[in-house]
Design a protein around this motif. Structure first.
Motif, PDB file in Angstrom:
ATOM      1  N   MET A 135       0.839  -1.203   0.000  1.00  0.00           N
ATOM      2  CA  MET A 135       0.000   0.000   0.000  1.00  0.00           C
ATOM      3  C   MET A 135       0.872   1.250   0.000  1.00  0.00           C
ATOM      4  O   MET A 135       1.840   1.343   0.736  1.00  0.00           O
ATOM      5  CB  MET A 135      -0.925  -0.016   1.214  1.00  0.00           C
ATOM      6  CG  MET A 135      -1.938  -1.138   1.114  1.00  0.00           C
ATOM      7  SD  MET A 135      -3.256  -0.979   2.285  1.00  0.00           S
ATOM      8  CE  MET A 135      -4.124  -2.536   2.023  1.00  0.00           C
ATOM      9  N   LYS A 136       0.473   2.201  -0.823  1.00  0.00           N
ATOM     10  CA  LYS A 136       1.297   3.387  -0.973  1.00  0.00           C
ATOM     11  C   LYS A 136       0.658   4.621  -0.369  1.00  0.00           C
ATOM     12  O   LYS A 136       1.337   5.549   0.045  1.00  0.00           O
ATOM     13  CB  LYS A 136       1.589   3.637  -2.456  1.00  0.00           C
ATOM     14  CG  LYS A 136       2.477   2.561  -3.031  1.00  0.00           C
ATOM     15  CD  LYS A 136       2.821   2.818  -4.477  1.00  0.00           C
ATOM     16  CE  LYS A 136       3.588   1.656  -5.066  1.00  0.00           C
ATOM     17  NZ  LYS A 136       2.772   0.430  -5.230  1.00  0.00           N
ATOM     18  N   THR A 137      -0.674   4.660  -0.314  1.00  0.00           N
ATOM     19  CA  THR A 137      -1.321   5.869   0.190  1.00  0.00           C
ATOM     20  C   THR A 137      -1.240   5.926   1.717  1.00  0.00           C
ATOM     21  O   THR A 137      -1.070   4.909   2.383  1.00  0.00           O
ATOM     22  CB  THR A 137      -2.808   5.912  -0.231  1.00  0.00           C
ATOM     23  OG1 THR A 137      -3.399   4.668   0.088  1.00  0.00           O
ATOM     24  CG2 THR A 137      -2.944   6.178  -1.705  1.00  0.00           C
ATOM     25  N   GLY A 138      -1.372   7.127   2.250  1.00  0.00           N
ATOM     26  CA  GLY A 138      -1.207   7.326   3.682  1.00  0.00           C
ATOM     27  C   GLY A 138      -2.398   6.874   4.492  1.00  0.00           C
ATOM     28  O   GLY A 138      -3.479   6.603   3.963  1.00  0.00           O
ATOM     29  N   SER A 143      -5.610   9.352   4.282  1.00  0.00           N
ATOM     30  CA  SER A 143      -6.468   9.270   3.098  1.00  0.00           C
ATOM     31  C   SER A 143      -7.172   7.926   3.027  1.00  0.00           C
ATOM     32  O   SER A 143      -8.286   7.814   2.525  1.00  0.00           O
ATOM     33  CB  SER A 143      -5.669   9.546   1.820  1.00  0.00           C
ATOM     34  OG  SER A 143      -4.590   8.650   1.710  1.00  0.00           O
ATOM     35  N   GLN A 144      -6.535   6.874   3.569  1.00  0.00           N
ATOM     36  CA  GLN A 144      -7.208   5.573   3.617  1.00  0.00           C
ATOM     37  C   GLN A 144      -8.401   5.628   4.553  1.00  0.00           C
ATOM     38  O   GLN A 144      -9.456   5.053   4.276  1.00  0.00           O
ATOM     39  CB  GLN A 144      -6.248   4.484   4.089  1.00  0.00           C
ATOM     40  CG  GLN A 144      -5.303   4.035   2.995  1.00  0.00           C
ATOM     41  CD  GLN A 144      -4.343   2.972   3.475  1.00  0.00           C
ATOM     42  OE1 GLN A 144      -4.433   2.486   4.600  1.00  0.00           O
ATOM     43  NE2 GLN A 144      -3.415   2.607   2.615  1.00  0.00           N
ATOM     44  N   TRP A 179     -11.071   7.343   2.969  1.00  0.00           N
ATOM     45  CA  TRP A 179     -11.381   6.633   1.731  1.00  0.00           C
ATOM     46  C   TRP A 179     -11.639   7.599   0.590  1.00  0.00           C
ATOM     47  O   TRP A 179     -12.717   7.673   0.039  1.00  0.00           O
ATOM     48  CB  TRP A 179     -12.607   5.733   1.949  1.00  0.00           C
ATOM     49  CG  TRP A 179     -12.527   4.491   1.140  1.00  0.00           C
ATOM     50  CD1 TRP A 179     -11.577   3.522   1.219  1.00  0.00           C
ATOM     51  CD2 TRP A 179     -13.413   4.069   0.097  1.00  0.00           C
ATOM     52  NE1 TRP A 179     -11.814   2.532   0.318  1.00  0.00           N
ATOM     53  CE2 TRP A 179     -12.931   2.840  -0.378  1.00  0.00           C
ATOM     54  CE3 TRP A 179     -14.559   4.604  -0.475  1.00  0.00           C
ATOM     55  CZ2 TRP A 179     -13.556   2.142  -1.401  1.00  0.00           C
ATOM     56  CZ3 TRP A 179     -15.184   3.905  -1.491  1.00  0.00           C
ATOM     57  CH2 TRP A 179     -14.691   2.690  -1.951  1.00  0.00           C
ATOM     58  N   TRP A 180     -10.578   8.333   0.274  1.00  0.00           N
ATOM     59  CA  TRP A 180     -10.749   9.420  -0.659  1.00  0.00           C
ATOM     60  C   TRP A 180      -9.698   9.363  -1.761  1.00  0.00           C
ATOM     61  O   TRP A 180      -8.546   9.005  -1.528  1.00  0.00           O
ATOM     62  CB  TRP A 180     -10.651  10.749   0.112  1.00  0.00           C
ATOM     63  CG  TRP A 180     -10.823  11.971  -0.733  1.00  0.00           C
ATOM     64  CD1 TRP A 180     -11.981  12.433  -1.283  1.00  0.00           C
ATOM     65  CD2 TRP A 180      -9.802  12.887  -1.131  1.00  0.00           C
ATOM     66  NE1 TRP A 180     -11.756  13.574  -1.996  1.00  0.00           N
ATOM     67  CE2 TRP A 180     -10.433  13.882  -1.929  1.00  0.00           C
ATOM     68  CE3 TRP A 180      -8.429  12.966  -0.906  1.00  0.00           C
ATOM     69  CZ2 TRP A 180      -9.720  14.945  -2.494  1.00  0.00           C
ATOM     70  CZ3 TRP A 180      -7.718  14.023  -1.470  1.00  0.00           C
ATOM     71  CH2 TRP A 180      -8.365  15.010  -2.256  1.00  0.00           C
ATOM     72  N   LYS A 199      -7.076   8.710  -4.393  1.00  0.00           N
ATOM     73  CA  LYS A 199      -6.204   7.596  -4.726  1.00  0.00           C
ATOM     74  C   LYS A 199      -6.396   6.398  -3.801  1.00  0.00           C
ATOM     75  O   LYS A 199      -6.334   5.255  -4.232  1.00  0.00           O
ATOM     76  CB  LYS A 199      -4.746   8.066  -4.615  1.00  0.00           C
ATOM     77  CG  LYS A 199      -4.096   8.298  -5.956  1.00  0.00           C
ATOM     78  CD  LYS A 199      -2.588   8.303  -5.777  1.00  0.00           C
ATOM     79  CE  LYS A 199      -1.934   9.218  -6.803  1.00  0.00           C
ATOM     80  NZ  LYS A 199      -0.934  10.103  -6.224  1.00  0.00           N
ATOM     81  N   ALA A 200      -6.630   6.688  -2.547  1.00  0.00           N
ATOM     82  CA  ALA A 200      -6.737   5.609  -1.562  1.00  0.00           C
ATOM     83  C   ALA A 200      -7.874   4.666  -1.916  1.00  0.00           C
ATOM     84  O   ALA A 200      -7.751   3.444  -1.815  1.00  0.00           O
ATOM     85  CB  ALA A 200      -6.946   6.185  -0.159  1.00  0.00           C
ATOM     86  N   GLU A 224      -6.908   2.643  -4.872  1.00  0.00           N
ATOM     87  CA  GLU A 224      -5.885   1.673  -4.491  1.00  0.00           C
ATOM     88  C   GLU A 224      -6.518   0.490  -3.762  1.00  0.00           C
ATOM     89  O   GLU A 224      -6.197  -0.665  -4.025  1.00  0.00           O
ATOM     90  CB  GLU A 224      -4.827   2.331  -3.596  1.00  0.00           C
ATOM     91  CG  GLU A 224      -3.624   1.441  -3.403  1.00  0.00           C
ATOM     92  CD  GLU A 224      -2.654   1.958  -2.361  1.00  0.00           C
ATOM     93  OE1 GLU A 224      -3.085   2.683  -1.458  1.00  0.00           O
ATOM     94  OE2 GLU A 224      -1.474   1.617  -2.452  1.00  0.00           O
ATOM     95  N   GLU A 225      -7.473   0.806  -2.874  1.00  0.00           N
ATOM     96  CA  GLU A 225      -8.079  -0.285  -2.116  1.00  0.00           C
ATOM     97  C   GLU A 225      -8.804  -1.248  -3.037  1.00  0.00           C
ATOM     98  O   GLU A 225      -8.766  -2.467  -2.859  1.00  0.00           O
ATOM     99  CB  GLU A 225      -9.045   0.236  -1.049  1.00  0.00           C
ATOM    100  CG  GLU A 225      -9.465  -0.905  -0.137  1.00  0.00           C
ATOM    101  CD  GLU A 225     -10.454  -0.517   0.932  1.00  0.00           C
ATOM    102  OE1 GLU A 225     -10.275   0.555   1.532  1.00  0.00           O
ATOM    103  OE2 GLU A 225     -11.383  -1.283   1.162  1.00  0.00           O
TER     104      GLU A 225
END
Lengths: 276, 653
Positions: free
Chosen positions: A128-131, A134-135, A138-139, A141-142, A145-146
């Motif tokens: 996982m790359k997003t912080g 943001s995860q 749930w906004w 890129k996150a 990505e999920e």
């Protein structure tokens, strides 16, 4: 891709016609001590890319310690660990995981209250790359990505045929299935090298057959290199390409299953000849 | 709907119509990777065309048999229709059949092509391929684990489709010509009967059988293109073929396939079918699990459940049938629907069911009423593979637990002197493949088909009632009528009893073997601190014996009330030490007991029951799922049961 260095050897072809690559991991003269106890004494062996490598031995032989050295839980006092053609400095387990080594545990180490899906999802952590923030909301890129990770996880669920328990908390699952979920979590990390610590302990014959099939399929389908510790000799002989035999912290045999079976020292260790 | 039958004379023709009329409407859904994937009619038609072209590329001939082995998946339905499009005949098989059974069917029809799901099925076919002289190509869907196999005769489904697409130009004229040659008389499908006795027989059904029957049955229940069905029953069974292909193609409704056999309940809930079919044992299993969960619920919930289930039992069926019900009762039922029925139906996945059918076996009156009282329009039908399913069915508003309904549209029924039911309809099968003797035995020159079931038409309502298999209806030693199924069904209505086998033909009195239901009895054991390690141990528990004995005594009372059958009361019984299993040949794959085989296999037990012993030691061979054999031994208790004395013996005719 395996970079050619002085450590890399050429691959070989197995009895059933599989092409095995060059060395992916090499243990050189490893010695591990806990105070005065010598758990592993001057052991060297290698693991080739794409093979199923078993480590066997009687109780207390130092097999799990060996696996813990590979996965970075223990740091040997002497010796070198080479991975992907490079000498590995002393690393924390999470750094080892980031290198592409995943493992399962002898005593299942899942999050009991979480569902199968969530447990396997944790295996994606290193990818996982997003912080975290943001995860959490749930906004952007996150979210995207999920979804990608979820797709990967669903493929693993399909692969291991555990669709029916997708939303079941793992604490409620029978032992055999928990083992399967744990394998799923390790697979979620898309490892280059997969370490399995007694994947079939405590299983009945049918569960063992299922697990053996999954291990073979993982190796075949994803080309994952597998190192496993196992007590069931039948299973080991059936599925592994090469076997390391340990006894009292020493290596007493190394070779194909049939070579190892013919080794007098190995026979003695298993039949219990007294150690002088 | 104004439809001209002249054009719609085959399944591929219906497909072509649907691809135009309902092009963008979902035709197939399958849950995969946790998401419902869907194909509309246009896409489905394209997939089927690609596969059909691929078949031509492999050299398929008209009249070839294409065996289909797998669980319900869109790919298999496509394979069946693709086979029809090139003039071949699809033959779906039971996917849990063992290699031996499979070898018989594959050899009997001489299948040149076999479409299978995965490695498991591929292995099974490879195991028996030496016995199959006509077998040429095997096509699999899931490539997992098959990489190292010899691929000279083995192909991946998607590759066959790709090759078909690539060769479209070349083969399209041939495909069109072959599809155009199909008509009402060409063979639509061949289905093997499960064979309660002897070897399976291949029932040949024509396009006329399937299309006319589908049309009639859709009109009977006003099925439209908006129905949703869940395809989960074996593809080899005629019902699935009619529901998921016949009726689906006739009306254009959507067929939903579950993710796996284990996720069926979740998938059912997510889809919420509007048209639904399940055998009685399925409804029974659902009810048992509901009741078990209610036992674990809190006191308030239990009270609420009981209160409103009483209301439902009282007025639910009447409301469903549109009869007069007082305002107060309607209000209670309305509240009950909010608190109990609605959520319960949702949990069961049945909230949207407009028409539900059950068939295959008799359904317990209480079980039947339970579902109807919730407002689920569950009905019964009576059918056979040889009739393309429908013989009789219950119209809305005339639903009862003890009948199987009125003759379906275009079906004629007559009852012979011995009580056996005969029928004649457009759905009557063409023949048993390569078996003219059996065909002649079953179907006479005028087209009447013997069902093998005994029954009578109720004068007051015109509904058919089934008593038993005609050949199972025998005589007791004193000349009284012996109808084992009649008694067994009454026994099986108890949740504790999974199966029962009653014997008594040419004997002084009746005896029974019982199989307990491990879920229900196991739950009881847990609740009452009864420890057990296996089915066998629980089955032998004295308390369990007491309960079963009480059930049998109640059944005896009810049997005694029937003048003709009062001699069929069970005098002695034992609980079997193993569950009857299809793998051991004791049941068919559709889980019907093979009475004769059970009688022969457990002959020692039967002798002990009639020999007056109070216990018997026995050893039995069992077959495990992987085909290995083992044996189990046990000492079984035998109990006597109170019977109601029959005052005057009824003279036999």
């Amino acid at each position: 891709m395996n970079t050619m260095t002085e450590n890399s050897t050429v691959g070989y072809v197995t009895d059933d016609g599989r092409q095995i690559g060059g060395t992916i991991m090499e243990m050189k003269n490893i010695t591990l001590r806990f105070g005065g106890v010598v758990a592993i004494e001057n052991i060297s062996f290698d693991i080739h890319e794409g093979e199923i490598r078993a480590i066997i031995g009687p109780n207390g032989a130092g097999k799990s310690s060996m696996l813990n050295v590979i996965s970075g839980f223990y740091h040997p006092q002497e010796g070198e660990v080479w991975f992907n053609g490079k000498k590995r400095p002393s690393m924390k387990p999470f750094e080892v995981a980031e290198q592409g080594i995943a493992r399962t545990f002898q005593n299942i180490a899942l999050f009991k209250g979480m569902t199968t899906l969530d447990n396997i999802m944790t295996g994606r952590l290193t990818k996982m790359k997003t912080g975290m923030l943001s995860q959490a909301i749930w906004w952007g890129k996150a979210a995207k990505e999920e979804e990608e990770h979820r797709q990967k996880v669903e493929e693993i669920i399909d692969f291991l045929e555990i669709q029916a328990i997708r939303k079941t908390p793992v604490g409620r699952l029978p032992y055999g299935l928990q083992k399967r979920v744990e394998l799923g979590r390790a697979l979620a990390a898309e490892p280059k090298l997969l370490l399995l610590d007694e994947p079939m302990a405590g299983m009945n014959v049918e569960e063992k057959e299922d697990m053996s099939r999954f291990i073979l399929d993982v190796n075949d389908e994803f080309g994952t290199t597998i190192a496993l510790i196992e007590h069931d000799m039948g299973v080991v002989m059936d599925i592994s390409d090469r076997v390391v035999v340990m006894d009292y912290g020493k290596k007493i045999g190394d070779g194909t299953p049939s070579e190892v079976l013919a080794n007098q020292e190995v026979i003695d260790a298993y039949l219990g000849v007294s150690h002088d | 709907m104004a439809q001209s039958d002249a054009v719609l004379d085959s399944i591929p023709a219906l497909l072509a119509r649907n691809a135009v009329t309902f092009g963008d409407k979902a035709a197939y859904r399958e849950k995969e990777y946790g998401i419902w994937q869907s194909w509309n009619w246009k896409e489905a038609a394209a997939e089927i065309e690609a596969l059909a072209l691929g078949f031509l590329n492999l050299g398929i001939h008209e009249g070839d048999f294409v065996a289909i082995i797998g669980r319900n998946r869109p790919y298999f339905y496509w394979a069946m229709v693709a086979a029809q499009s090139v003039g071949a005949i699809p033959v779906p098989l039971y996917q849990d059949a063992n290699a031996e059974e499979m070898a018989y069917v594959l050899g009997h029809c001489g299948a040149r092509f076999i479409v299978v799901e995965d490695q498991e099925q591929v292995d099974k076919v490879i195991e028996v391929q030496d016995q199959l002289h006509q077998f040429e190509h095997m096509i699999y869907i899931d490539p997992r684990g098959l990489r190292k196999y010899d691929h000279r005769r083995l192909h991946q489904f998607s590759h066959i489709q790709d090759q078909g697409r690539a060769a479209r130009e070349e083969f399209m004229p041939e495909l069109q010509a072959r599809t155009a040659r199909l008509n009402m008389d060409s063979t639509c499908v061949m289905l093997y009967t499960s064979g309660t006795t002897g070897k399976p027989k291949g029932v040949v059904l024509s396009n006329r059988n399937v299309i006319v029957t589908s049309k009639n049955s859709c009109e009977f229940d006003n099925l439209t293109e908006n129905e949703e069905v869940l395809a989960y029953l074996p593809m080899a069974w005629v019902g699935d073929f009619i529901f998921s292909i016949g009726q689906a193609y006739w009306t254009g409704f959507c067929v939903n396939c579950p993710e796996s056999a284990d996720t069926m309940m979740t998938d059912l809930r997510e889809i919420g079918p509007t048209y639904y079919f399940a055998p009685p044992r399925f409804f029974e299993g659902q009810l048992t699990s509901v009741m078990i969960r209610m036992e674990d619920a809190g006191r308030f919930k239990k009270w609420l459940f009981r209160k409103y289930m009483d209301v439902a039992r009282k007025v639910g069926p009447a409301i469903l049938d549109g009869k007069d019900v007082s305002f107060g009762d309607r209000l209670s039922y309305f509240l009950g629907n909010i608190f109990i029925y609605g959520p319960l139906k949702n949990t069961l996945g049945l909230s949207r069911v407009r028409i539900g059918y059950t068939a295959g076996e008799a359904i317990g009156p209480e079980l039947f009423e339970f579902y109807r009282s919730l407002g689920i329009n569950l009905k019964q039908l009576y059918g056979q593979t040889e009739a393309t399913v429908f013989i009789t069915q219950q119209p809305d508003g005339e639903v009862r637990a003890d009948t199987v309904g009125v003759p379906s549209p275009d079906v004629e029924i007559k009852i012979e002197d011995n009580g056996e039911i005969y029928y004649r309809s457009p759905g009557v099968f063409e023949e048993y493949y390569k078996n003219p003797e059996s065909t002649a035995d079953t179907k006479d020159a005028e087209g009447w088909v013997a069902t093998g079931d005994a029954g009578f038409i109720e004068k007051s309502s015109g509904h058919l009632r089934i008593i038993d298999r005609a050949k199972d209806v025998g005589k007791m030693a004193d000349g009284g009528m012996f109808a084992p199924k009649f008694v067994e069904n009454k026994l099986k209505f108890y949740p504790d009893i999974l199966e029962s086998v009653v014997f008594g033909a040419d004997r002084e009195y009746c005896v029974a073997f019982i199989n307990i239901d491990l879920t229900a009895v196991g739950n009881w054991a847990e609740r009452n601190n009864v420890a057990y390690a296996s089915y066998q141990e629980l089955a032998g528990h004295p308390e369990v014996y007491n309960t079963i004995q009480a059930h049998i005594e109640e059944v005896n009372k009810s049997v005694a009330q029937d003048e003709m059958l009062s001699g069929c009361q069970v005098h002695r019984f034992l609980i079997l030490h193993k569950e009857l299993d299809a793998d051991d040949g004791e049941m068919t794959r559709t889980r019907k007991v093979r009475r004769k085989i059970v009688g022969e296999k457990f002959n020692d037990l039967l002798e002990a029951l009639y020999g007056g012993k109070s216990e018997i030691y026995t050893e039995t061979e069992v077959t495990y799922e992987d085909g290995r054999k083992g044996s189990i031994s046990a000492t079984l208790e035998i109990r006597d049961v109170a019977v109601v004395p029959v005052k005057q013996k009824v003279a036999a005719e």
